[in-house]
Design an enzyme around this catalytic site. Sequence first.
Site, PDB file in Angstrom:
ATOM      1  CG  ASP A 155      -1.312   1.487   1.765  1.00 29.91           C
ATOM      2  OD1 ASP A 155      -1.600   1.703   0.826  1.00 29.91           O
ATOM      3  OD2 ASP A 155      -2.101   1.611   1.719  1.00 29.91           O
ATOM      4  CE1 TYR A 181      -2.931  -1.684  12.235  1.00 32.72           C
ATOM      5  CE2 TYR A 181      -3.169   0.888  11.904  1.00 32.72           C
ATOM      6  CZ  TYR A 181      -3.407  -0.702  11.408  1.00 32.72           C
ATOM      7  OH  TYR A 181      -4.170  -0.761  10.997  1.00 32.72           O
ATOM      8  CE  LYS A 238      -5.652  -5.877  12.405  1.00 30.58           C
ATOM      9  NZ  LYS A 238      -4.517  -6.361  13.171  1.00 30.58           N
TER      10      LYS A 238
HETATM   11  P1  13P Z   1      -4.629  -0.341   5.197  1.00 28.03           P
HETATM   12  O1  13P Z   1      -4.008  -0.730   6.418  1.00 28.03           O
HETATM   13  O2  13P Z   1      -4.704  -1.115   4.050  1.00 28.03           O
HETATM   14  O3  13P Z   1      -3.763   0.894   5.259  1.00 28.03           O
HETATM   15  O4  13P Z   1      -5.852   0.157   6.923  1.00 28.03           O
HETATM   16  C1  13P Z   1      -5.628   0.568   7.480  1.00 28.03           C
HETATM   17  C2  13P Z   1      -6.656   1.008   8.191  1.00 28.03           C
HETATM   18  O5  13P Z   1      -6.699   0.784   9.400  1.00 28.03           O
HETATM   19  C3  13P Z   1      -8.037   1.021   7.211  1.00 28.03           C
HETATM   20  O6  13P Z   1      -8.816   1.496   8.246  1.00 28.03           O
HETATM   21 MG    MG Z   2      -3.312   1.920   3.888  1.00 30.23          MG
HETATM   22 MG    MG Z   3      -4.192  -2.423   2.547  1.00 31.94          MG
END
Ligand code: 13P
Ligand code: MG
Ligand code: MG
Length: 381
Positions: free
Chosen positions: A11, A235, A238
């Site tokens: 991402d 963090y 994800k």
């Molecule tokens: P991503 O890992 O897809 O960027 O999503 C992050 C997130 O916290 C969605 O609310």
């Molecule tokens: Mg993202």
């Molecule tokens: Mg993502």
Amino acid sequence: MRVTLSVIKADVGSIGGHTQPSDRMMEAVREEVAGAIDRGLIVDGYVSHTGDDIAIIMSHTRGENDTDIHQFAWNTFLRATDIAREYGLYGAGQDLLVDAPSGNVRGAGPAVAEIEFEHTLEKPRPAESFMVLAADKCGPGAYNLPLFLGFADPMFCAGLMLPQMIKGFTFHVIDMDNTAGDSLIELNAPEDYYHLTALLRDNERFGIDSIYSRTYDTKAAAVSAQRLHSIAGTYTGKDDPVAIIRNQGVFPAPEELVSPFAKAHYVGGDARGSHNMPLMPVAINTAVAGVYCLPIVSCLGFSLGRDGHFSDAVTDFFDNVAWDEVRRRAQNKGNEMRLQGWSGPAMLPYTELEYSGFRDTVTGLVDRFQIRGSTEAEAAE
Ligand code: 13P
Ligand code: MG
Ligand code: MG
């Protein structure tokens, strides 16, 4: 010839929030991939996105963890990051967690799944077909249940009763909490069935890393089981895992592998990576724009020609009316879970919020707790 399939995804920025990459970013990545084919770095390549994650799917002859392949993917993601920055997109460069990885990009942010094998188009693989799974807004163990069912449970994979599969498969399971290195255990299905489920029920800690045929001693599946938040210490989104699965013949058939996804099982992820919500199967290049995120998964099918080229078209497994019913069910399951907002299983447990701002909020309050009877006012009573 020995062929390696590599899927590297990251991402590196998305439009209007964490939804999908821009067309300019996708075009730049496709251009880089075309250049890599022209100069012979890779045999073939395919670029897609699932939510805000761009996946580069490659065939080549350089083996797993090859520096040139990984550096190519990294530099391509850097170019897409520049575009994301220029246009003010959200989360530009989000998954590029180090300045410049020396060698391969495992542990540097992007998700990696790779399989190297002898490619002859002769028995036992007169045809080579494989699938690529990509999920967004998901924890790293999102494939634990569906891959286990597809490779170890005849209720989903009747093919396990056939001579070429009846010995079962070996699962390599990784302990994603161990940041000292890749900490793996090998367990055999069917005899270690219950030991496997004892580990794989914990999607946040244990993940399927790879699966091998016990009859043919060849790698059937590879998953990018790693935890971004264990890598980064803070963090950063994800993990949004990818997987490569070889299918048919000595391996399960596509229908046996995708049918467990009809469960729309609950996975960790979703909004702020901190909720439990059902995994919705979607067409490739789908944006995350649903009610309260909703984790999504895509599944592409490829065939591999004699010289390692991909088929001229791909099969988009979840882009089919059969999955509409599953999507509706996933949304209904999501709606039910959302009715309880922040309470109990609707959100992930404290340990999974550990490195996010939620933890700071909770620990800030924990520091203010006092044992009953220990305050000055109570002592004076
Ligand atoms: P991503 O890992 O897809 O960027 O999503 C992050 C997130 O916290 C969605 O609310
Ligand atoms: Mg993202
Ligand atoms: Mg993502």
